[in-house]
Write a protein that holds these residues in place. Structure first.
Motif, short mmCIF file in Angstrom:
data_model
loop_
_atom_site.label_atom_id
_atom_site.label_comp_id
_atom_site.label_asym_id
_atom_site.label_seq_id
_atom_site.Cartn_x
_atom_site.Cartn_y
_atom_site.Cartn_z
N HIS A 65 0.59 -1.31 -0.08
CA HIS A 65 -0.01 -0.19 0.07
C HIS A 65 1.23 1.06 -0.38
CE1 HIS A 65 -2.86 3.26 1.35
NE2 HIS A 65 -3.25 2.39 1.49
N SER A 66 2.48 0.97 0.76
CA SER A 66 2.76 2.44 1.05
C SER A 66 3.66 2.90 -0.52
CB SER A 66 3.92 2.27 1.80
OG SER A 66 3.42 2.29 2.77
N LYS A 67 4.32 1.89 -0.47
CA LYS A 67 4.12 1.89 -2.24
C LYS A 67 3.15 2.23 -3.53
CE LYS A 67 8.32 -1.64 -1.62
NZ LYS A 67 8.75 -3.18 -2.35
N LEU A 68 2.33 1.29 -3.51
CA LEU A 68 1.65 2.53 -4.07
C LEU A 68 1.14 3.79 -4.36
CD1 LEU A 68 -1.32 -0.60 -4.28
CD2 LEU A 68 0.54 -0.18 -6.60
N ASP A 69 0.86 3.83 -2.31
CA ASP A 69 1.00 5.42 -2.86
C ASP A 69 1.65 6.42 -2.53
OD1 ASP A 69 -1.11 7.55 -1.03
OD2 ASP A 69 0.22 7.14 0.35
N ALA A 70 3.12 6.49 -2.84
CA ALA A 70 4.25 6.88 -3.03
C ALA A 70 4.33 6.61 -5.16
CB ALA A 70 5.72 6.50 -3.64
N GLU A 71 3.50 5.60 -5.93
CA GLU A 71 3.61 5.90 -7.44
C GLU A 71 2.19 6.48 -7.59
OE1 GLU A 71 4.97 4.02 -9.28
OE2 GLU A 71 6.89 3.82 -8.21
N VAL A 72 1.44 7.07 -6.81
CA VAL A 72 0.48 7.83 -7.27
C VAL A 72 0.95 9.17 -7.11
CG1 VAL A 72 -2.18 7.92 -6.56
CG2 VAL A 72 -1.52 6.30 -6.92
N ARG A 73 1.33 9.03 -5.45
CA ARG A 73 2.17 10.69 -5.60
C ARG A 73 2.94 11.04 -6.60
NH1 ARG A 73 4.61 10.24 -1.32
NH2 ARG A 73 3.92 8.37 -0.07
N ARG A 74 3.88 10.29 -7.12
CA ARG A 74 5.27 10.46 -8.29
C ARG A 74 4.46 10.54 -8.87
NH1 ARG A 74 7.91 5.97 -8.01
NH2 ARG A 74 8.63 6.44 -6.03
N LEU A 94 -3.43 2.20 -10.58
CA LEU A 94 -2.83 2.25 -9.77
C LEU A 94 -4.05 2.70 -8.23
CD1 LEU A 94 0.23 4.65 -9.98
CD2 LEU A 94 0.28 2.13 -9.64
N LYS A 95 -4.26 3.60 -8.18
CA LYS A 95 -5.72 4.04 -6.97
C LYS A 95 -6.34 2.54 -7.30
CE LYS A 95 -5.61 8.31 -7.39
NZ LYS A 95 -6.80 10.07 -8.30
N LYS A 96 -6.54 2.02 -7.85
CA LYS A 96 -7.50 1.17 -7.63
C LYS A 96 -7.05 -0.24 -7.01
CE LYS A 96 -11.48 1.51 -11.93
NZ LYS A 96 -11.58 0.49 -12.95
N LEU A 97 -5.98 -0.13 -7.11
CA LEU A 97 -4.88 -1.16 -6.79
C LEU A 97 -5.08 -1.02 -5.21
CD1 LEU A 97 -2.17 -2.19 -9.28
CD2 LEU A 97 -4.00 -3.90 -8.61
N ARG A 98 -4.17 0.28 -4.59
CA ARG A 98 -4.82 0.64 -3.75
C ARG A 98 -5.72 0.32 -3.21
NH1 ARG A 98 -2.76 6.58 -2.88
NH2 ARG A 98 -4.52 7.30 -3.88
N LEU A 99 -6.89 1.06 -3.33
CA LEU A 99 -8.13 0.76 -2.41
C LEU A 99 -7.90 -0.56 -2.45
CD1 LEU A 99 -10.20 1.80 -1.86
CD2 LEU A 99 -11.53 1.90 -3.88
N ALA A 100 -7.93 -1.55 -3.11
CA ALA A 100 -7.82 -2.53 -3.07
C ALA A 100 -7.26 -3.97 -1.86
CB ALA A 100 -7.37 -4.13 -4.42
N ILE A 101 -6.00 -3.22 -1.81
CA ILE A 101 -5.53 -3.27 -0.91
C ILE A 101 -5.77 -2.92 0.83
CG2 ILE A 101 -2.70 -3.54 0.11
CD1 ILE A 101 -2.91 -4.90 -2.23
N LYS A 102 -5.68 -1.09 0.41
CA LYS A 102 -6.94 -1.35 2.16
C LYS A 102 -7.97 -2.07 2.69
CE LYS A 102 -7.95 3.16 3.29
NZ LYS A 102 -8.21 5.20 3.76
N ASP A 103 -8.43 -2.04 1.21
CA ASP A 103 -9.93 -3.15 2.15
C ASP A 103 -9.76 -4.22 1.98
OD1 ASP A 103 -11.83 -1.20 0.74
OD2 ASP A 103 -11.94 -2.37 -1.56
N ALA A 111 -3.48 9.70 -17.10
CA ALA A 111 -4.56 8.94 -15.71
C ALA A 111 -5.28 7.83 -16.13
CB ALA A 111 -5.58 9.68 -17.27
N LEU A 112 -5.00 7.00 -17.42
CA LEU A 112 -5.22 5.19 -17.12
C LEU A 112 -4.20 4.73 -15.56
CD1 LEU A 112 -5.36 4.31 -21.01
CD2 LEU A 112 -7.41 4.71 -18.77
N ARG A 113 -2.57 5.27 -15.88
CA ARG A 113 -1.88 4.60 -15.17
C ARG A 113 -1.96 4.99 -13.52
NH1 ARG A 113 3.16 2.40 -13.22
NH2 ARG A 113 4.61 4.26 -11.95
#
Length: 59
Positions: A12-21, A36-45, A30-32
């Protein structure tokens, strides 16, 4: 915290960093960002579900 929770937190932390980057880029993809946001949300869920099961003892 068990190993699975720790690994999910790291992912989740790595995905968050990728989103910020990606947001900081001059022309964010936009597609990336969406992927990334969908993956991050799936991990959070998943982390939430694991915490809920552990807290309630539900199966």
């Amino acid at each position: 915290m068990n190993a699975l929770n720790y690994r999910l937190l790291l992912v989740h932390s790595k995905l968050d960093a990728e989103v910020r980057r990606e947001h900081k880029r001059r022309f964010p993809d936009a597609l990336r960002l969406l992927r990334l946001k969908k993956l991050r949300l799936a991990i959070k869920d998943r982390m939430y579900r694991l915490a809920f099961v552990r807290q309630t003892g539900a199966a």
